[in-house]
Design a protein around this motif. Structure first.
Motif, mmCIF file in Angstrom:
data_model
loop_
_atom_site.group_PDB
_atom_site.id
_atom_site.type_symbol
_atom_site.label_atom_id
_atom_site.label_comp_id
_atom_site.label_asym_id
_atom_site.label_seq_id
_atom_site.Cartn_x
_atom_site.Cartn_y
_atom_site.Cartn_z
ATOM 1 N N ARG A 1 57.268 -14.562 41.603
ATOM 2 C CA ARG A 1 57.143 -13.893 39.982
ATOM 3 C C ARG A 1 56.404 -13.288 38.881
ATOM 4 N NH1 ARG A 1 56.281 -18.739 35.739
ATOM 5 N NH2 ARG A 1 55.069 -17.985 33.661
ATOM 6 N N PRO A 2 57.152 -11.890 38.989
ATOM 7 C CA PRO A 2 56.290 -11.070 38.286
ATOM 8 C C PRO A 2 55.205 -11.377 37.053
ATOM 9 C CG PRO A 2 58.061 -10.213 38.334
ATOM 10 C CD PRO A 2 58.396 -11.997 38.730
ATOM 11 N N ASP A 3 54.559 -11.205 36.792
ATOM 12 C CA ASP A 3 53.103 -11.895 35.904
ATOM 13 C C ASP A 3 53.328 -10.797 35.135
ATOM 14 O OD1 ASP A 3 51.425 -13.438 33.809
ATOM 15 O OD2 ASP A 3 49.536 -12.528 35.023
ATOM 16 N N ASP A 4 54.124 -11.428 32.967
ATOM 17 C CA ASP A 4 54.237 -10.457 32.099
ATOM 18 C C ASP A 4 53.713 -11.172 30.993
ATOM 19 O OD1 ASP A 4 54.861 -8.636 29.672
ATOM 20 O OD2 ASP A 4 55.736 -7.377 31.158
ATOM 21 N N PRO A 5 52.982 -11.666 30.325
ATOM 22 C CA PRO A 5 52.813 -12.102 29.168
ATOM 23 C C PRO A 5 53.342 -12.188 27.821
ATOM 24 C CG PRO A 5 50.716 -10.820 29.712
ATOM 25 C CD PRO A 5 51.379 -10.800 30.848
ATOM 26 N N SER A 6 54.351 -10.895 27.816
ATOM 27 C CA SER A 6 55.314 -11.061 27.104
ATOM 28 C C SER A 6 56.529 -10.906 27.336
ATOM 29 C CB SER A 6 54.892 -9.072 26.552
ATOM 30 O OG SER A 6 54.001 -8.669 26.069
ATOM 31 N N ALA A 7 56.766 -11.883 28.481
ATOM 32 C CA ALA A 7 57.660 -11.839 28.265
ATOM 33 C C ALA A 7 58.539 -13.315 29.036
ATOM 34 C CB ALA A 7 58.226 -11.805 31.135
ATOM 35 N N VAL A 8 59.874 -13.562 29.441
ATOM 36 C CA VAL A 8 60.275 -14.964 28.490
ATOM 37 C C VAL A 8 60.976 -15.452 29.847
ATOM 38 C CG1 VAL A 8 61.962 -16.242 27.819
ATOM 39 C CG2 VAL A 8 61.085 -14.899 26.315
ATOM 40 N N TYR A 9 60.243 -16.543 30.002
ATOM 41 C CA TYR A 9 60.980 -17.051 31.592
ATOM 42 C C TYR A 9 61.207 -18.717 31.294
ATOM 43 C CZ TYR A 9 56.888 -14.565 33.201
ATOM 44 O OH TYR A 9 56.286 -13.139 33.733
ATOM 45 N N VAL A 10 62.938 -18.382 31.884
ATOM 46 C CA VAL A 10 63.519 -19.776 32.458
ATOM 47 C C VAL A 10 63.295 -20.426 32.526
ATOM 48 C CG1 VAL A 10 66.054 -20.562 31.703
ATOM 49 C CG2 VAL A 10 65.658 -17.789 31.413
ATOM 50 N N THR A 11 62.248 -21.553 32.369
ATOM 51 C CA THR A 11 61.544 -22.622 33.209
ATOM 52 C C THR A 11 61.920 -23.586 32.416
ATOM 53 O OG1 THR A 11 59.649 -22.110 32.750
ATOM 54 C CG2 THR A 11 59.847 -21.489 34.487
ATOM 55 N N ALA A 12 62.327 -24.839 32.900
ATOM 56 C CA ALA A 12 62.300 -26.533 32.764
ATOM 57 C C ALA A 12 60.868 -26.879 31.317
ATOM 58 C CB ALA A 12 62.615 -27.325 33.523
ATOM 59 N N ASP A 13 60.559 -26.178 31.232
ATOM 60 C CA ASP A 13 58.894 -26.698 30.489
ATOM 61 C C ASP A 13 59.202 -25.483 29.067
ATOM 62 O OD1 ASP A 13 58.562 -23.948 32.025
ATOM 63 O OD2 ASP A 13 56.298 -24.419 31.245
ATOM 64 N N LYS A 14 60.160 -25.079 28.927
ATOM 65 C CA LYS A 14 60.271 -24.433 28.172
ATOM 66 C C LYS A 14 62.393 -24.218 27.059
ATOM 67 C CE LYS A 14 56.486 -20.661 28.683
ATOM 68 N NZ LYS A 14 56.286 -21.445 29.674
ATOM 69 N N PHE A 15 62.238 -24.468 28.308
ATOM 70 C CA PHE A 15 64.133 -24.700 28.389
ATOM 71 C C PHE A 15 64.664 -25.990 28.874
ATOM 72 C CE2 PHE A 15 62.542 -20.291 27.626
ATOM 73 C CZ PHE A 15 63.161 -19.755 26.541
ATOM 74 N N PRO A 16 66.229 -26.314 28.133
ATOM 75 C CA PRO A 16 66.711 -26.921 28.834
ATOM 76 C C PRO A 16 67.752 -27.113 29.899
ATOM 77 C CG PRO A 16 67.817 -26.946 27.063
ATOM 78 C CD PRO A 16 66.440 -26.202 26.734
ATOM 79 N N VAL A 17 66.852 -26.307 30.880
ATOM 80 C CA VAL A 17 67.720 -25.198 32.080
ATOM 81 C C VAL A 17 67.412 -26.314 33.687
ATOM 82 C CG1 VAL A 17 65.807 -24.617 33.111
ATOM 83 C CG2 VAL A 17 68.098 -23.433 33.332
ATOM 84 N N HIS A 18 68.000 -26.186 34.697
ATOM 85 C CA HIS A 18 68.530 -27.083 35.432
ATOM 86 C C HIS A 18 68.265 -26.725 36.766
ATOM 87 C CE1 HIS A 18 70.340 -29.533 32.057
ATOM 88 N NE2 HIS A 18 69.719 -30.808 32.583
ATOM 89 N N GLY A 19 69.272 -25.545 37.085
ATOM 90 C CA GLY A 19 69.483 -24.188 37.493
ATOM 91 C C GLY A 19 69.890 -25.351 39.097
ATOM 92 N N ASP A 20 70.576 -25.854 39.106
ATOM 93 C CA ASP A 20 71.276 -26.841 40.151
ATOM 94 C C ASP A 20 72.740 -26.888 40.335
ATOM 95 O OD1 ASP A 20 72.305 -28.470 38.330
ATOM 96 O OD2 ASP A 20 71.781 -30.050 38.629
ATOM 97 N N GLY A 21 72.974 -25.999 39.786
ATOM 98 C CA GLY A 21 74.563 -25.173 40.057
ATOM 99 C C GLY A 21 75.434 -26.400 39.760
ATOM 100 N N VAL A 22 75.230 -27.436 39.163
ATOM 101 C CA VAL A 22 76.541 -28.711 38.749
ATOM 102 C C VAL A 22 76.199 -28.752 36.744
ATOM 103 C CG1 VAL A 22 76.788 -31.139 39.047
ATOM 104 C CG2 VAL A 22 75.603 -29.695 40.456
#
Length: 982
Positions: A27-48
């Motif tokens: 994971r590149p570290d950039d405080p100005s970027a947006v990361y698509v992670t479950a703590d910030k967005f309702p994302v699953h990433g499980d293919g289902v």
């Protein structure tokens, strides 16, 4: 159980490797970027689960907070059910041990009819409609910059025959990289692409790529990409300026198919075709001068037909099962400058016993992320205020690989790289190393001083950063590059001028920033102290410098040139460079050899570029230019004599030259050979080998149309840019110098020039009605046409009003003789009925006009209406034969004029077209297209009339109608002919 079935269905559609190498393993570290992670967005990433909303929310957040920026997507499988929109200036990067995949499940509603897009690069984020409903986002455009997608795979399950992975019809610094497209039975991986694509791999689908002319009108470069198992064609395209570097095609019916009726500038270098059941390449518009096809070093196995010419059915067959195509070419060829051009085929192929290995890529992989060091952790601030010079110098001294998060890293001295230094950013618009205006050490008269400097013989990489020397640093060079042949500059933006925005600014703030590029007359910067053409070149490659330069945008108006290469024989490669908006030069090569420059695009703006020379080659050897585009914007008005100037150079190869403008001041000549004082007028050609040798001696045969003893004669000169002429009953020529707002008359009897009108009424084109009233089409206002009697007081004129179009039998139609069309739609557009007509004061003549003319519609700030854009109008008799010429496609047509002035029965006459056309009483047709080419009524060329300057308009006149008047920008010429004008 349903989840298992869905996963299994997806796996069934997969072709190729399941997991490609991830280019960003951490994971590149950039405080100005947006990361698509479950703590910030309702994302699953499980293919289902459906992750559509989560992905769109992440992209929207960037647009809502910083406008431009980066979204980081971790490894996972992200199923979507609707189109994801990527707003301008936003980049989506995948990271993790494996690449993330965006997938479309089997039989997803809405993807059965196509094209239906999974990922859509938009031209703006629209506001809601008045009723609160969502508005459809506009397509990416020539003003869509910096958008990208990197290290993310696309997968489409079966049951989605209309699905397309990506639409990206964008402009500079937009790209796709490191992506696998597993398409199954989908329509295409990419529909309508642009700029640069690198390391893409397509399995399945009807097409891997289905594309057309990119929105800015320039090249589409695809590097190190493979195509396998497409059902119809690996690439289907037209007018894409397709530049293919090291492509591989396998198990397909056709590798590249150019749509019927369309041309392209196609360049393919170091390719590979295996098991192609049909033609390797299908070429259309085979007799057009706009068809420019060149390929070098293509390895083939089981490709019996290498090329097919669509219209004639001619096949170019390989010599055996395994062979190497050293050279293939089709198009207009010049064996050397000064030679006579003709459309030729070249096929140099030899059998091979064993296939050689693929050519090694010169696009270097970035070092392992284990070696990246974040410059912020070493003390750099990146806020645009703090002086980061010492922190950057210390970082380079102690580490090889320096990663720059988004930020503005202000420095006050040269940042000198070590031979192994690698600088990595991920967004060059908002990740900047910069000088502020007035930086000490960069002021006044002195030798060049670099912002960033690579050492002699270095192995450096600089990628994804912007270099900004601002506007008040006279000694500045943004990047002085002396690194060696294996070095690389990639995705680097030389900031200043167009596309330079304030990081974090809102769209409205960015709009205001754009307005500050110019003063209120577009003649200087809004700050007069920021002097155009007041710095050294932005990119200076010198002292043995070379390497690979890919996806470069260098438009700083403050620099003397976008790229300046000098004193080097080290091999250099350029892939897709946009050098534009300079005052003097876009690109200069001086004492250079062993360079290959592919997909160089230059653009001259109205304000700063009126006298800019796109390409100057001095004292240089052994250089290849392929898919070279040189453009002047539509609002240009300043004539300029040539696009390329050559001096003391030899061994310069040009492949696919596209020199053009939708304005009325395209370059008069494509090339000027200064050593031999020779101008090459033809703006479009496939092949020219410039030897530097003396020109061949020309032997001019006796003319079949010029009167005995007659020569082209200069009548008057000193004009700005004349055209729009018309002849009265006495045979006198009336013509316009539009920039000067002058109407002139050349008297055939007294051979004198006089001023007819000098009022500020913006005349553009003239015509006479049968009663001798002069009709003037004006650029001013909306649908302005006025008429007056020559010789009357200038207060005596009448405005003609538009009338509803209708049949007018017995009257004379006044029609344009030339057209410019941007979308190869001349055949459809020319015969389209106009809704309005302007009728002469004596009710004997009429001029059809479109809605665009009557309403004053603008195209990028300019009027492109047929009756304004044309270089001249001509009287046409109802029901009679009439000729019109298509300047862009370089074709001339014969047609019949209908009772309402509509052109009917349009048929191709010859594959030569230009600015003007006229006919004599013998049926001979004269076409102004660099010189004046004369054809018999059967379409056979019978003569050429050479003119000292490029002709813009030709009109028959004189008392006996045997004088051919020739308007040629600054001068008026004439020649006596054997036959009268019709």
């Amino acid at each position: 159980m349903k989840k298992l079935n869905l996963a299994f269905a997806i796996l069934l559609c997969v072709c190729g490797p399941l997991f490609a190498d991830s280019k960003f393993t951490e994971r590149p570290d950039d405080p100005s970027a947006v990361y698509v992670t479950a703590d910030k967005f309702p994302v699953h990433g499980d293919g289902v689960a459906d992750d559509t909303d989560a992905l769109q929310q992440a992209i929207d957040r960037v647009q809502e907070t910083t406008n431009q920026g980066i979204v980081f997507l971790p490894a996972g499988r992200y199923r979507i059910t609707r189109t994801i929109y990527i707003w301008p200036g936003i980049r989506l990067f995948g990271y993790g041990k494996t690449r993330p995949t965006v997938l479309l499940g089997a039989n997803t509603p809405g993807f059965q009819q196509g094209p239906s897009y999974m990922i859509f690069f938009a031209g703006a984020r629209p506001k809601p409609n008045a009723d609160g409903s969502k508005a459809n986002p506009p397509d990416a455009s020539p003003g869509t910059f910096y958008s990208a997608m990197n290290n993310v795979d696309i997968e489409i399950a079966d049951g989605n025959p209309g699905a397309v992975g990506i639409r990206g019809r964008y402009a500079q610094h937009c790209y796709l990289a490191h992506m696998d497209f597993r398409l199954g039975t989908a329509l295409a991986g990419i529909h309508d692409g642009g700029n640069v694509a690198t390391d893409l791999h397509f399995w399945g689908g009807k097409y891997g790529i289905w594309t057309r002319k990119p929105s800015p009108g320039w090249q589409y470069t695809i590097i190190d990409s493979t195509f396998e198992g497409q059902s119809e064609s690996a690439i289907r395209e037209h007018e894409a300026g397709l530049t293919l570097i090291r492509p591989e095609f396998k198990d397909v019916p056709t590798a590249i198919s150019i749509d019927a009726g369309y041309s392209d500038e196609l360049w393919l270098k170091d390719g590979r075709l295996e098991n192609v059941s049909g033609a390797g390449v299908i070429i259309s518009a085979e007799n057009s001068r706009r068809t420019e096809i060149n390929m070098e070093n293509v390895i083939c196995e089981k490709v019996p037909v290498f090329a097919l010419l669509r219209e004639s059915g001619k096949q170019v067959r390989g010599p055996q099962e395994k062979y190497q195509v050293r050279t293939f070419s089709h198009g207009l060829h010049y064996e050397d400058i000064g030679a006579v051009a003709e459309i030729q085929d070249v096929f140099n192929a030899v059998p091979v016993g064993t296939l050689p290995p693929p050519v090694k890529s010169d696009i270097r992989d970035l070092p392992s992320m284990d070696d990246w060091v974040n410059v912020r952790s070493l003390g750099a601030v990146g806020d645009g205020a703090a002086d980061d010079t010492a922190a950057l110098q210390k970082a380079i001294a102690e580490h090889k690989v320096i990663y720059f998060p988004i930020g503005q890293y202000r420095v006050t001295d040269t940042i000198r790289l070590r031979p192994d230094t690698v600088l990595i950013g991920l967004h060059p618009s908002i990740t900047r190393i910069l000088l502020e205006d007035g930086t000490p050490g960069y002021q006044g008269v002195g030798s060049p001083k670099a912002l960033v400097q690579a050492p002699i013989g270095g192995h450096n990489i600089v990628t994804g950063v912007g270099l900004y020397t601002n506007g008040i640093n006279a000694r500045a060079v943004a990047l002085k590059w002396m690194a060696g042949a294996d070095s690389m500059v990639d995705d680097v933006r030389f900031l200043g001028g167009h596309g330079t925005v304030t990081p974090g600014a809102t769209p409205e703030q960015n709009r205001k920033m754009w307005e500050q590029i110019y003063n209120n007359t577009n003649t200087a910067d809004a700050n007069i102290l920021r002097r155009w053409d007041g710095q050294y070149p932005s990119l200076w490659v010198t002292d043995g410098g070379g390497g690979t330069f890919v996806d470069i945008w260098t438009p700083s108006t403050f620099a003397q040139a976008g790229m300046y290469v000098s004193d080097t024989s080290t091999n250099g490669r350029v892939y897709e460079m946009s050098s534009e908006h300079h005052v003097r030069n876009e690109v200069v090569l001086n004492h250079v050899s062993n360079w290959q420059i592919y997909a160089l695009q230059t653009e001259e703006e109205r304000g700063e570029g009126g006298f800019a020379l796109p390409l100057e080659i001095r004292n240089s050897r052994d250089i290849t230019f392929a898919n070279l585009h040189m453009y002047r914007v539509v609002s240009s008005y300043q004539p300029f004599p040539y696009a390329i100037r050559m001096m003391d150079s030899k061994g310069i190869r040009f492949r696919n030259v596209h020199c053009y403008s939708d304005s009325k001041v395209s370059f008069d000549n494509s090339i000027f050979d200064q050593d031999h004082n020779f101008e090459l007028r033809q703006r479009e050609f496939a092949w020219l080998n410039f030897s530097g040798n003396a020109l061949p001696e020309g032997r001019k045969e006796a003319s079949t149309v010029v009167a005995a003893g007659a020569k082209v004669e200069l009548l008057a000169s000193g004009f700005f840019n004349i055209s729009g002429g018309a002849v009265d009953k006495a045979g006198d020529l009336y013509f316009v110098d539009a920039k000067k707002q002058m109407i002139y008359r050349w008297s055939a009897g007294t051979r004198q020039l006089s001023i007819v009108r000098d009022n500020p009424l913006d005349p553009v084109n003239l015509a006479f009605d049968p009663s001798g009233n002069l009709i003037a089409v004006s650029y001013a206002g909306n649908g302005t046409v006025y008429t007056f009697k020559p010789g009357t007081d200038f207060g005596d004129l009448t405005l003609l009003k538009p009338e509803t179009s209708k049949a007018r039998p017995g009257m004379t139609a006044i029609l344009p003789v030339d057209y410019w069309r941007n979308e190869n739609d001349f055949v459809e557009a020319a015969v389209r009925k106009k809704p309005y007509q302007f009728v002469s004061a004596d009710q004997s003549a009429f001029m059809p006009a479109g809605e665009d003319f009557v309403t004053g519609k603008l195209y990028y700030g300019s009027k492109m209406h047929d009756v304004i854009r044309a270089f001249g109008l001509a009287p046409a008799k109802i029901g009679q034969k009439f000729y019109v010429t298509d300047e862009d496609e370089q074709k001339t047509y014969r047609c019949v004029v209908g009772e309402d002035g509509t052109l009917t029965d349009l048929k191709l006459f010859v594959n030569v077209g230009g600015e003007s056309v006229a006919e004599d009483t013998e049926g001979n047709v004269y076409i102004a297209a660099g010189q004046i080419y004369v054809f018999s009524g059967a379409g056979k060329q019978i003569d050429t009339i050479d003119v000292p300057e490029r002709p813009s308009q030709i009109v028959f006149g004189g008392a006996d109608q045997r004088t051919l008047f020739i308007a040629a920008k600054s001068s008026l010429y004439a020649v006596q002919l054997r036959h009268a004008g019709k």
